[in-house]
Write an enzyme that holds these catalytic residues in place. Structure first.
Site, PDB file in Angstrom:
ATOM      1  CB  SER A 516     -13.033  40.727  13.725  1.00 38.16           C
ATOM      2  OG  SER A 516     -14.287  40.362  13.312  1.00 38.16           O
ATOM      3  CG  ASP A 603     -20.170  43.928  11.317  1.00 37.89           C
ATOM      4  OD1 ASP A 603     -20.545  42.738  11.265  1.00 37.89           O
ATOM      5  OD2 ASP A 603     -19.047  44.267  11.727  1.00 37.89           O
ATOM      6  CG  HIS A 635     -17.410  41.319  10.517  1.00 39.71           C
ATOM      7  ND1 HIS A 635     -17.516  42.060  11.669  1.00 39.71           N
ATOM      8  CD2 HIS A 635     -16.514  40.343  10.793  1.00 39.71           C
ATOM      9  CE1 HIS A 635     -16.730  41.549  12.595  1.00 39.71           C
ATOM     10  NE2 HIS A 635     -16.099  40.514  12.083  1.00 39.71           N
TER      11      HIS A 635
END
Length: 691
Positions: A516, A603, A635
């Site tokens: 991330s 995602d 994600h």
């Protein structure tokens, strides 16, 4: 945001979501040539190798809860290899039965209805984060989809111990940007509209499930909070919060009589204090504060709703009592549980607690605590296969940044150079800088599977709470404003330099890895400081900040101004110039060291194009990069077979780059849905594993 991404007992979405928080940060990246010194060190390491599957496979049990009436225990455990919800009589845990039948995507959390008749859970499809709310009746086993809508994200607004048959949920099926509030009848599944949402970040209800507070985003990135009376929202705010306090001030809960509202509040101070506000007079009373860290959570009496204790988390997590009500209980648990404990659930009568124990160097366990007689009994160990494994100690460290900021960090060393767990390395070893997501989140002390895995492979592991991380006051967060790829990155470089000076590692033996925002930090490290890191592993990280902000989910509309103020405003010329300057994609030609990228195709936070763009740019310039995508993930990698597969590639990649040990890839790739889109030949053993 933890696993239960939508479960909020107060306002619907946090105004600024943890934008880039990977749900299950996987592993590390590709590699350069093995240095002779590192190869010798790896060969001399006689620590038993822990199998990847023991760390990243399904836990035997997790997420234990006790029902409000104290009659049932629930947990998450595998059924036919997939995590499902289980329930057992509280007095007979051995009589557990599976309540759900998920065949593909794991259920990662569940919670009880207030009447103890239903187990509730949320589930999406392939990582798209369109979470729907489900329930399963404990007596009959009947499963219901309470929110059977397409392209909808359900959120829990309020569960009350006083109203047994209903809960409040938020649904964005009318307007994807805003969640309308509905009353859900748990027996019939009927949804009744309570509040249409016209531009509010969220709503908060009291213990009668009456809406009392509405949060509205402000143009400066702050929020205004309005009273709600009889369904009507006041025109004059009860409280206002500017950008500076926006992530450190939140309403927590009402007392059962509705007369007191508790806040985690940083207004007029740096760190959040626990405040009790009398709603009749408006007066706020400070109950607790700590100059080092925010007070963001508290324990509330299940009957009265009054605050009884609070938590502080600076270097480690700690409970502190506010009165004598829980003082003896907390002292007993601290004395008798060797490690850091968390009170996961309490019965309505408050006679029994379910407590999770984290000892760092032992697998996590869950315990039943009976307050009368102060009796503790262990219910389960989450990963019994790790009992007796050579797990390493984690060490909190305070590192000074170049401008004097204190960076709370966590260091884990391989057993080979620190067999006693002292935190001092007998010699330098290769190191992985593991960067957390968010960036408005933080690293914490405790058992960390990625730390343990990498340390077992022979690497020192360092996680740094760089500026912008949460938990350390508003000034620390604000110090990261408009500093993506600059001062936030400098903090990481300063931490690496500290590790070199401390004899933990050598300057040419450091890899950077993260999911991330940590993926962005990896790309920034490879592109902006191309000779600092030996290699990098980017998991679901954004490469282009402008396109990132263009593709954030519509239900983050309330937080958009905060993104702009803290990252760069794409609606202004200056903001666009800043976002362009801080986007690794625009400097991909500078990358010199091996890079591994992992991405979930579904995602919703970091669109798959973020990985595809930089891979295409590097490929066009004939710069080596390996790209692994998963068509059934979002994600982060929720399915263990996918997480294990990517970590298999990662540890072999790191083995070449840094000289650590690696378990062969074997059949890990074939067992997953991994699609190697580019550069298999640059990752050791990957081409062979694909045959």
């Amino acid at each position: 945001m933890d696993e239960v991404l939508m479960l909020r007992s107060a306002l619907l979405p946090a105004l600024l979501p943890a934008l880039l928080l990977a749900s299950a940060p996987p592993a590390l990246a590709q590699a350069a040539a093995t240095t002779p010194a590192a190869a010798v060190a790896a060969a001399a390491d006689n620590t038993p190798l822990i199998e990847r599957a023991k760390i990243f496979g399904n836990p035997s049990k997790s997420n234990g809860k006790i029902s409000p009436d104290g009659k049932w225990l629930s947990w998450i455990a595998p059924r036919d290899g997939v995590l499902n919800v289980w329930v057992a009589p509280a007095g007979e845990p051995s009589k557990a039965r599976a309540m759900t039948e998920e065949k593909l995507r794991p259920i990662r959390s569940s919670f009880w209805s207030p009447d103890s008749k239903t187990l509730l859970f949320i589930q999406d499809k392939g990582g798209d984060e369109n979470f729907l709310l489900y329930g399963v009746d404990v007596a009959s086993g009947k499963q219901s989809n309470y929110t059977p809508f397409e392209k909808t994200r359900a959120m829990v607004v309020q569960i009350s111990s006083k109203v047994k048959d209903r809960i409040l949920v938020g649904l964005n099926n009318r307007d994807p940007r805003w969640h309308d509030v509905y009353s859900l009848d748990l027996a019939s599944g009927k949804l009744t509209l309570v509040q249409k949402n016209e531009g509010y970040a969220g709503f908060m209800a009291d213990q009668t499930l009456t809406l009392r507070l509405a949060q509205k985003p402000r143009g400066d990135g702050g929020s205004a909070y309005f009273r709600v009376n009889g369904g009507q929202i006041d025109s004059t705010p009860l409280a206002e919060v500017g950008l500076e306090d926006s992530q450190t001030t939140d309403p927590l809960s009402f007392t059962a009589d509705g007369q007191t509202l508790y806040w985690s509040d940083s207004r007029g101070r740096n760190t959040s204090a626990l405040i009790a506000q009398d709603l009749a007079s408006g007066k706020g009373t400070v109950l607790a504060q700590d100059a080092r860290a925010d007070i963001a959570n508290a324990l509330f009496d299940p009957q009265t709703g009054q605050a009884q204790a609070y938590t502080v988390e600076y270097l480690q997590h700690e409970y502190l009592p506010l009165s004598d009500q829980l003082k003896d209980d907390l002292a007993f648990l601290k004395k008798n549980l060797q490690g850091q404990f968390t009170i996961a659930s309490r019965t309505e009568a408050d006679d029994k607690w379910l407590v999770h124990l984290d000892s760092v160097t032992a697998p996590q366990s869950s315990w039943l605590y009976e307050r009368k007689g102060q009796r503790l009994s262990r219910l389960y160990i989450s990963r019994p296969e790790l009992e007796g494994a050579p797990l390493s100690q984690m060490h909190p460290r305070e590192i000074k940044a170049r401008d004097g900021l204190t960076l709370v960090s966590y260091l884990t060393l391989p057993k080979a150079v620190d067999p006693a767990g002292s935190g001092k390395a007998s010699r330098p070893v290769p190191m992985v800088l593991l960067v957390h997501g968010g960036p408005w989140a933080r690293d914490r002390y405790g058992y960390n599977g990625t730390h343990q895995w990498l340390a077992n492979r022979g690497y020192a592991v360092l996680s740094v709470n760089f500026r912008g991380s949460t938990g350390f006051g508003k000034q620390f967060i604000s110090a990261g404003d408009l500093q993506w790829g600059r001062k936030m990155h400098d903090d990481l470089l300063d931490a690496v330099q500290w590790a070199v000076q401390q004899g933990v590692t050598k300057a040419d033996q450091v890899a950077i890895m993260g999911g991330s925002y940590g993926g962005y930090a990896t790309l920034a490290g490879m592109a902006f400081t191309p000779t600092t890191f030996a290699c990098g592993v980017d998991i679901v990280g954004p490469s282009n900040l402008f396109t990132l902000l263009q593709t954030i989910p519509p239900y983050w509309e309330a937080g958009k101004q905060q993104f702009y103020k803290r990252m760069g405003d794409p609606t202004t010329e200056a903001g666009r110039a800043l976002l362009k300057e801080r986007s690794p994609l625009n400097f991909a030609q500078n990358i010199q060291r091996p890079l591994l990228i992992g991405q979930g195709a579904n995602d919703p936070r970091v669109n798959v194009r973020e990985s595809e763009q930089i891979v295409a740019s590097m490929a066009a310039q004939q710069i080596p990069v390996t790209y692994v995508a998963f068509p059934d993930e979002g994600h982060g990698f929720a399915r263990p077979v996918n997480n294990i597969a990517f970590n298999a590639v990662t540890e072999n990649f790191l083995g070449k780059c840094l000289g650590g040990r690696a378990e062969p890839i074997g059949g890990a790739i074939k067992a997953s849905t991994a699609q190697v889109k580019h550069g298999a030949e640059f990752a050791p053993g990957l081409s062979e594993a694909l045959k």
